[in-house]
Write a protein that holds these residues in place. Structure first.
Motif, PDB file in Angstrom:
ATOM      1  N   UNK A 170      36.711  11.130 -20.014  1.00 23.68           N
ATOM      2  CA  UNK A 170      35.555  10.242 -20.150  1.00 23.68           C
ATOM      3  C   UNK A 170      34.817  10.181 -18.826  1.00 23.68           C
ATOM      4  N   UNK A 171      33.502  10.321 -18.899  1.00 18.78           N
ATOM      5  CA  UNK A 171      32.684  10.340 -17.698  1.00 18.78           C
ATOM      6  C   UNK A 171      32.370  11.773 -17.307  1.00 18.78           C
ATOM      7  N   UNK A 172      31.522  11.906 -16.303  1.00 20.27           N
ATOM      8  CA  UNK A 172      31.109  13.255 -15.902  1.00 20.27           C
ATOM      9  C   UNK A 172      32.245  13.976 -15.185  1.00 20.27           C
ATOM     10  N   UNK A 173      32.160  15.293 -15.198  1.00 20.34           N
ATOM     11  CA  UNK A 173      33.163  16.107 -14.525  1.00 20.34           C
ATOM     12  C   UNK A 173      32.570  17.442 -14.110  1.00 20.34           C
ATOM     13  N   UNK A 174      33.225  18.072 -13.161  1.00 19.44           N
ATOM     14  CA  UNK A 174      32.830  19.419 -12.742  1.00 19.44           C
ATOM     15  C   UNK A 174      33.784  20.398 -13.415  1.00 19.44           C
ATOM     16  N   UNK A 175      33.293  21.114 -14.406  1.00 17.98           N
ATOM     17  CA  UNK A 175      34.119  22.065 -15.164  1.00 17.98           C
ATOM     18  C   UNK A 175      33.952  23.494 -14.666  1.00 17.98           C
ATOM     19  N   UNK A 176      33.031  23.694 -13.754  1.00 17.42           N
ATOM     20  CA  UNK A 176      32.785  25.035 -13.230  1.00 17.42           C
ATOM     21  C   UNK A 176      33.651  25.291 -11.994  1.00 17.42           C
ATOM     22  N   UNK A 177      34.966  25.216 -12.186  1.00 21.72           N
ATOM     23  CA  UNK A 177      35.897  25.491 -11.101  1.00 21.72           C
ATOM     24  C   UNK A 177      36.846  26.598 -11.553  1.00 21.72           C
ATOM     25  N   UNK A 178      37.355  27.359 -10.611  1.00 14.20           N
ATOM     26  CA  UNK A 178      38.306  28.415 -10.952  1.00 14.20           C
ATOM     27  C   UNK A 178      39.541  27.842 -11.622  1.00 14.20           C
ATOM     28  N   UNK A 179      39.971  26.677 -11.167  1.00 11.49           N
ATOM     29  CA  UNK A 179      41.161  26.039 -11.731  1.00 11.49           C
ATOM     30  C   UNK A 179      40.953  25.694 -13.200  1.00 11.49           C
ATOM     31  N   UNK A 180      39.778  25.135 -13.529  1.00  8.60           N
ATOM     32  CA  UNK A 180      39.515  24.775 -14.930  1.00  8.60           C
ATOM     33  C   UNK A 180      39.357  26.019 -15.794  1.00  8.60           C
ATOM     34  N   UNK A 181      38.735  27.064 -15.267  1.00 11.17           N
ATOM     35  CA  UNK A 181      38.588  28.316 -16.024  1.00 11.17           C
ATOM     36  C   UNK A 181      39.956  28.920 -16.336  1.00 11.17           C
ATOM     37  N   UNK A 182      40.858  28.886 -15.360  1.00 11.24           N
ATOM     38  CA  UNK A 182      42.218  29.377 -15.580  1.00 11.24           C
ATOM     39  C   UNK A 182      42.939  28.530 -16.622  1.00 11.24           C
ATOM     40  N   UNK A 183      42.717  27.246 -16.548  1.00 18.00           N
ATOM     41  CA  UNK A 183      43.308  26.316 -17.520  1.00 18.00           C
ATOM     42  C   UNK A 183      42.870  26.687 -18.946  1.00 18.00           C
ATOM     43  N   UNK A 184      41.582  26.942 -19.140  1.00 14.81           N
ATOM     44  CA  UNK A 184      41.096  27.311 -20.479  1.00 14.81           C
ATOM     45  C   UNK A 184      41.745  28.620 -20.949  1.00 14.81           C
ATOM     46  N   UNK A 185      41.908  29.581 -20.045  1.00 14.86           N
ATOM     47  CA  UNK A 185      42.529  30.852 -20.420  1.00 14.86           C
ATOM     48  C   UNK A 185      43.973  30.655 -20.873  1.00 14.86           C
ATOM     49  N   UNK A 186      44.671  29.706 -20.252  1.00 16.56           N
ATOM     50  CA  UNK A 186      46.048  29.436 -20.633  1.00 16.56           C
ATOM     51  C   UNK A 186      46.159  28.821 -22.027  1.00 16.56           C
ATOM     52  N   UNK A 187      45.048  28.323 -22.545  1.00 18.44           N
ATOM     53  CA  UNK A 187      45.064  27.675 -23.863  1.00 18.44           C
ATOM     54  C   UNK A 187      44.820  28.644 -25.002  1.00 18.44           C
ATOM     55  N   UNK A 188      44.499  29.933 -24.707  1.00 18.37           N
ATOM     56  CA  UNK A 188      44.232  30.918 -25.767  1.00 18.37           C
ATOM     57  C   UNK A 188      45.466  31.120 -26.626  1.00 18.37           C
TER      58      UNK A 188
END
Length: 197
Positions: free
Chosen positions: A179-197
């Motif tokens: 909830x609230x704004x966030x910075x999703x354009x980080x290498x850590x978050x991109x890696x996190x999304x890949x782990x969810x495939x």
């Protein structure tokens, strides 16, 4: 003394006129969004996510509700059910919400860098007038599609806070609510999304 008071009065008048101009032209959201982008750059608003929410079936994560029906900016109907098996990034936002406007450039960069075959984005506008959201998206030149709900929003994705972001893993579990704004354009978050495939 009178000269000083007159000068202060004029200065305050100019400041009020500038802020009134932003408000009445609708630019106040853009200006506040721009200022809040500076807060995002500090990393203080980054979403907290669980590195163990990928392929391992974890009973701590609820099964996502795929009953939502959507309409895209071209007027076409999309059933969320069609996205099952993909990682789904859902962002609930509105054009009048400065924090929503602040995080949009980062979300667009994330969208550009992510595998579209394995990840779906639902940029869910809650604007009363969906055309405003369509015009905003065109004016900004964002690459992602925007949607409005065609019916109700499931309670799982209802929030009193804008913006709110949800992530569903490929197994159909709701693994992140921010909830609230966030910075999703980080290498850590991109890696996190890949782990969810």
């Amino acid at each position: 003394m009178k000269k000083k008071t007159k000068k202060s009065f004029i200065e305050y008048g100019v400041i009020i006129a500038i802020f009134s101009g932003f408000y009445f032209t609708g630019l106040h959201t853009e200006v506040l969004g721009f200022l809040q982008r500076g807060i995002l750059a500090t990393g203080l608003m980054d979403p907290d996510f669980d590195k163990d929410s990928g392929h391992a079936v974890n009973t701590d994560y609820p099964e996502a509700d795929f009953s939502m029906k959507l309409i895209d900016s071209k007027g076409e109907n999309v059933a969320m059910e069609e996205l099952k098996g993909k990682v789904i990034f859902i962002n609930v936002w509105a054009t009048w919400c400065p924090p929503c406007v602040a995080e949009m450039p980062g979300i667009n960069k994330l969208f550009q860098d992510i595998d579209k075959d394995k990840t779906a984005f639902i940029m869910l506008s809650v604007d009363q007038d969906f055309q405003k959201a369509i015009d905003f998206n065109k004016r900004k030149g964002y690459d992602f599609e925007i949607y409005k709900s065609n019916g109700g929003i499931p309670s799982m994705f209802s929030s009193q806070s804008l913006p709110t972001t949800y992530v569903i893993n490929s197994q159909g579990e709701l693994v992140l609510t921010h909830m609230g704004m966030g910075d999703y354009n980080t290498n850590e978050f991109k890696e996190y999304l890949k782990e969810l495939y």
